[in-house]
Design a protein around this motif. Structure first.
Motif, PDB file in Angstrom:
ATOM      1  N   ASP A   1       0.894  -1.617   0.028  1.00  0.00           N
ATOM      2  CA  ASP A   1       0.356  -0.080   0.120  1.00  0.00           C
ATOM      3  C   ASP A   1       1.131   1.257  -0.053  1.00  0.00           C
ATOM      4  O   ASP A   1       1.833   1.631   0.530  1.00  0.00           O
ATOM      5  N   PRO A   2       0.637   2.940  -0.827  1.00  0.00           N
ATOM      6  CA  PRO A   2       1.780   3.683  -0.742  1.00  0.00           C
ATOM      7  C   PRO A   2       1.823   3.964   0.470  1.00  0.00           C
ATOM      8  O   PRO A   2       2.127   4.699   0.420  1.00  0.00           O
ATOM      9  N   PHE A   3       0.821   4.047   1.194  1.00  0.00           N
ATOM     10  CA  PHE A   3       0.014   4.388   2.276  1.00  0.00           C
ATOM     11  C   PHE A   3       1.230   4.129   3.211  1.00  0.00           C
ATOM     12  O   PHE A   3       1.979   4.738   4.501  1.00  0.00           O
ATOM     13  N   ARG A   4       1.880   2.394   3.415  1.00  0.00           N
ATOM     14  CA  ARG A   4       2.595   2.394   4.015  1.00  0.00           C
ATOM     15  C   ARG A   4       4.106   2.250   3.794  1.00  0.00           C
ATOM     16  O   ARG A   4       5.202   2.506   4.403  1.00  0.00           O
ATOM     17  N   LYS A   5       4.274   3.057   2.109  1.00  0.00           N
ATOM     18  CA  LYS A   5       5.459   3.089   2.199  1.00  0.00           C
ATOM     19  C   LYS A   5       5.843   4.734   2.131  1.00  0.00           C
ATOM     20  O   LYS A   5       7.028   4.964   2.265  1.00  0.00           O
ATOM     21  N   VAL A   6       5.009   5.863   2.230  1.00  0.00           N
ATOM     22  CA  VAL A   6       5.040   6.777   2.424  1.00  0.00           C
ATOM     23  C   VAL A   6       5.939   7.270   3.006  1.00  0.00           C
ATOM     24  O   VAL A   6       5.896   7.101   4.261  1.00  0.00           O
ATOM     25  N   PHE A   7       7.282   7.968   3.435  1.00  0.00           N
ATOM     26  CA  PHE A   7       8.115   9.111   4.104  1.00  0.00           C
ATOM     27  C   PHE A   7       8.590   9.811   4.545  1.00  0.00           C
ATOM     28  O   PHE A   7       7.632  11.431   3.574  1.00  0.00           O
ATOM     29  N   PHE A   8       9.034  10.363   5.376  1.00  0.00           N
ATOM     30  CA  PHE A   8       9.316  11.549   5.437  1.00  0.00           C
ATOM     31  C   PHE A   8      11.276  11.990   6.149  1.00  0.00           C
ATOM     32  O   PHE A   8      11.141  10.509   6.526  1.00  0.00           O
ATOM     33  N   TRP A   9      11.246  13.485   6.020  1.00  0.00           N
ATOM     34  CA  TRP A   9      13.111  13.063   6.388  1.00  0.00           C
ATOM     35  C   TRP A   9      12.582  14.240   7.778  1.00  0.00           C
ATOM     36  O   TRP A   9      12.455  15.560   7.253  1.00  0.00           O
ATOM     37  N   ARG A  10      12.594  13.980   8.759  1.00  0.00           N
ATOM     38  CA  ARG A  10      12.553  14.661   9.472  1.00  0.00           C
ATOM     39  C   ARG A  10      13.220  14.854  10.620  1.00  0.00           C
ATOM     40  O   ARG A  10      14.443  14.328  11.831  1.00  0.00           O
TER      41      ARG A  10
END
Length: 452
Positions: free
Chosen positions: A173-182
């Motif tokens: 699922d793309p929602f499982r893949k989406v990420f941030f750098w924070r």
């Protein structure tokens, strides 16, 4: 500290201080009834339930802040690490086996009061040994991402997949893949937050701390609730909420405290103004900044809703419950000053675009290619939330560089210039609340920010 102030009580104290930036009358009914003078800010349907109330998540009965400090991994001196009670590992029925820690603790990314319970300025290897768990445990969050080490060391940015442990979604699922750098959030004055993490996606500290333990201490996407108890969460919360920049601020969490009304009525009561430039800067701040930074004496955002009834923790809920505070898009993600990559690393040097099905206010689903940190939208799935983040508290601001969620401003001067420039003023919320400062106003505002 479990008692919450009524909205009417708070309205009497804050109306006068907000009038400078919102045009509100000194009238008990105005903010007490509906907060109408403030609610013009990004009031999409998902924000209609928010209230302008001086209330914060309470600490839980029986919580032990001393034990919480030990679980955090912080020694009694508040600057050194003590791992003796801070490693979460062992047999776990929820995990389906034995959890083996990478030796990271909360301290790993929140390294004592000397750095406000955050990370030191980058490059991190200048002050943190390369054999520290911060670096050796990198794959706990980066999970093999080829940009992980550079972004951590050179930019002090950590990789987060906000839906990583939402097992209701399939692995592809793309929602499982989406990420941030924070950046790692500095935890001093966390007690005055409404919604936690940079995008306010966590309602309570229990959710925040448990998610951090899951994601930074082991590489898999498996959960281990039975190794992180409700008492653990309560004790960690009590310790974190006890870390204040000024002990006087504790009165804001207790409406029965004799200083509560004083701090509510005078938003600058604990700010020591010494020069004419600082006094002029305070007036610039009132006009240009307090629409968003309107919690008295703390200067984060006031809008909130009670997160979970009377404060009880829903320990079985596996997902975040966002929109417990107001969030803003001020253009920082769109700028992406560091040129961060947001495509999915499929291995072997192959990168794939992440396309999320985001829903508009009218219910239409829009395919959205992720090329920046999309903020709150990653967990709400709402197009309206792209690039939205919570408003940070500003006390001891001069000690908290670098700034913004992506560490993209190295000084207070850079921050003020950003808000005085096109990236902010052309952003979604910058167009609603433009800031145009003269050279003298800029200088005065910086002088004021340095004494917060």
């Amino acid at each position: 500290m479990t008692t919450r102030p009524s909205r009417l009580l708070f309205a009497a104290g804050l109306t006068a201080s907000l009038s400078a930036c919102t045009g509100a009358r000194d009238d008990l009914e105005l903010l007490g009834a509906a907060g109408s003078e403030i609610k013009v800010t990004n009031s999409g349907t998902h924000n209609l339930h928010l209230e302008e109330s001086l209330r914060f998540n309470p600490t839980q009965p029986g919580a032990d802040p001393v034990r919480g400090r030990a679980l955090f991994g912080l020694a009694p001196d508040s600057d050194a690490e003590d791992k003796s009670q801070a490693i979460f590992e062992g047999p776990s029925v929820a995990f389906g086996g034995t959890v083996v820690s990478n030796q990271r603790t909360c301290f790993t990314c929140h390294r004592g009061l000397e750095v406000e319970l955050g990370l030191p300025p980058p490059p991190l290897s200048a002050s943190v040994s390369l054999d520290d768990a911060l670096f050796t445990g990198l794959h706990g969050d980066a999970q093999g991402d080829p940009d992980g080490m550079r972004n951590l060391d050179e930019l002090a940015l950590i990789k987060y997949r906000p839906n990583r442990f939402n097992l209701q979604r399939a692995e592809d699922d793309p929602f499982r893949k989406v990420f941030f750098w924070r950046k790692s959030i500095r935890l001093v004055n966390l007690a005055f937050s409404n919604g936690f993490l940079h995008d306010a996606r966590a309602r309570t500290m229990f959710e925040t701390d448990r998610g951090a333990v899951f994601s930074h201490t082991q590489e898999s996407d498996r959960r281990f609730e039975d190794l992180f108890t409700v008492q653990d969460g309560n004790d960690l919360e009590a310790f974190q909420f006890s870390q204040l920049s000024d002990p006087r601020l504790a009165a804001l969490r207790d409406p029965s405290h004799p200083m509560f009304r004083v701090l509510a009525r005078d938003p600058f009561h604990t700010v020591r103004i010494r020069t004419r430039a600082e006094e002029r800067g305070k007036k610039v701040f009132q006009r240009s900044c307090m629409t968003c930074h309107n919690v008295p004496n703390v200067f984060n955002n006031l809008s909130n809703v009670e997160a979970l009834g009377n404060g009880e923790t829903d320990v079985k809920n596996p997902v975040f419950g966002p929109s417990v505070t107001r969030t803003f898009n001020v253009g920082v993600s769109e700028r992406n000053r560091h040129g961060l990559r947001f495509s999915h690393h499929a291995g072997g040097g192959v990168f794939e675009p992440i396309v999320l099905p985001l829903v508009r206010e009218d219910g239409v689903i829009v395919p959205f290619k992720v090329t920046k940190d999309i903020g709150l939208a990653a967990t709400t799935g709402r197009l309206e939330d792209v690039g939205r983040f919570k408003v940070p508290q500003l006390r001891r601001l001069a000690r908290n560089a670098p700034y913004f969620h992506d560490n993209s401003a190295m000084s207070l001067e850079e921050v003020v210039d950003y808000f005085n420039g096109d990236f902010y003023n052309k952003s979604k919320d910058g167009r609603r609340f433009p800031i145009r400062l003269s050279r003298a106003q800029r200088s005065d505002l910086i002088a004021f920010l340095k004494v917060l």
